[in-house]
Design a protein around this motif. Structure first.
Motif, PDB file in Angstrom:
ATOM      1  N   PRO A 172       0.794  -1.224   0.000  1.00 47.01           N
ATOM      2  CA  PRO A 172       0.000   0.000   0.000  1.00 47.01           C
ATOM      3  C   PRO A 172       0.835   1.287   0.000  1.00 47.01           C
ATOM      4  O   PRO A 172       0.437   2.274  -0.608  1.00 47.01           O
ATOM      5  CB  PRO A 172      -0.843  -0.118   1.279  1.00 47.01           C
ATOM      6  N   GLU A 173       2.005   1.248   0.640  1.00 47.80           N
ATOM      7  CA  GLU A 173       2.843   2.454   0.685  1.00 47.80           C
ATOM      8  C   GLU A 173       3.384   2.797  -0.700  1.00 47.80           C
ATOM      9  O   GLU A 173       3.463   3.970  -1.075  1.00 47.80           O
ATOM     10  CB  GLU A 173       3.982   2.271   1.702  1.00 47.80           C
ATOM     11  N   GLN A 174       3.743   1.777  -1.498  1.00 49.21           N
ATOM     12  CA  GLN A 174       4.201   2.034  -2.862  1.00 49.21           C
ATOM     13  C   GLN A 174       3.074   2.625  -3.705  1.00 49.21           C
ATOM     14  O   GLN A 174       3.299   3.545  -4.495  1.00 49.21           O
ATOM     15  CB  GLN A 174       4.701   0.745  -3.518  1.00 49.21           C
ATOM     16  N   LEU A 175       1.885   2.083  -3.544  1.00 47.98           N
ATOM     17  CA  LEU A 175       0.741   2.581  -4.319  1.00 47.98           C
ATOM     18  C   LEU A 175       0.409   4.021  -3.924  1.00 47.98           C
ATOM     19  O   LEU A 175       0.120   4.866  -4.780  1.00 47.98           O
ATOM     20  CB  LEU A 175      -0.464   1.660  -4.130  1.00 47.98           C
ATOM     21  N   PHE A 176       0.474   4.317  -2.625  1.00 44.36           N
ATOM     22  CA  PHE A 176       0.230   5.676  -2.153  1.00 44.36           C
ATOM     23  C   PHE A 176       1.307   6.631  -2.675  1.00 44.36           C
ATOM     24  O   PHE A 176       1.009   7.743  -3.124  1.00 44.36           O
ATOM     25  CB  PHE A 176       0.178   5.692  -0.624  1.00 44.36           C
ATOM     26  N   ALA A 177       2.566   6.176  -2.640  1.00 44.37           N
ATOM     27  CA  ALA A 177       3.670   7.005  -3.138  1.00 44.37           C
ATOM     28  C   ALA A 177       3.485   7.331  -4.620  1.00 44.37           C
ATOM     29  O   ALA A 177       3.685   8.472  -5.050  1.00 44.37           O
ATOM     30  CB  ALA A 177       5.011   6.304  -2.912  1.00 44.37           C
TER      31      ALA A 177
END
Length: 139
Positions: A46-51
């Motif tokens: 999820p952090e990669q997608l948010f980034a």
């Protein structure tokens, strides 16, 4: 707010160890916790997608404010580093936005980045909720 567009995504499986896909199937991603969090790292998270979303949205906001100020950004780029960590009894996020505008003096770019930070929907949504730092350079 009157919606202009609504994105839809569905998470299945085990959340961070599952799968997400958009309703139009343009995004279909297997998820896995990163190795740093005890996972396999054999998928996105999820952090990669948010980034990715924040970087793209902020870059659009930067281009919009630059155009309004009659400035040309040239080969500009925006990177986002999203960190997750323990915060109290749960988890929290922080973001560093890396703004690169090689064709303008750094101070002008910094002013544009600050303006973009005021209008970017991701910045507005996170304001007061997570730390967001702007790093502006010309390279």
């Amino acid at each position: 707010m009157e919606p202009l567009y609504t994105a839809e995504a569905l998470s299945t499986g085990d959340g961070r160890s599952g799968h997400v896909r958009s309703s139009d199937d343009t995004i279909s991603v297997n998820l896995a916790p990163p190795q740093e969090m005890g996972g396999s790292g054999q998928g996105s998270n999820p952090e990669q997608l948010f980034a990715a979303g924040y970087a793209a949205c902020f870059h659009s906001a930067l281009q919009m404010v630059a155009k309004a100020d009659h400035k040309k950004l040239g080969d500009s780029a925006v990177g986002a580093r999203v960190s997750i960590g323990k915060e109290g009894e749960g988890f929290g996020l922080s973001v560093v936005l890396e703004v690169v505008v090689p064709d303008l003096p750094v101070e002008e770019s910094r002013e544009l980045a600050e303006k973009a930070h005021q209008v970017c929907p991701y910045s507005r949504a996170t304001r007061g909720n997570i730390d967001v730092e702007l790093e502006v350079t010309d390279q």
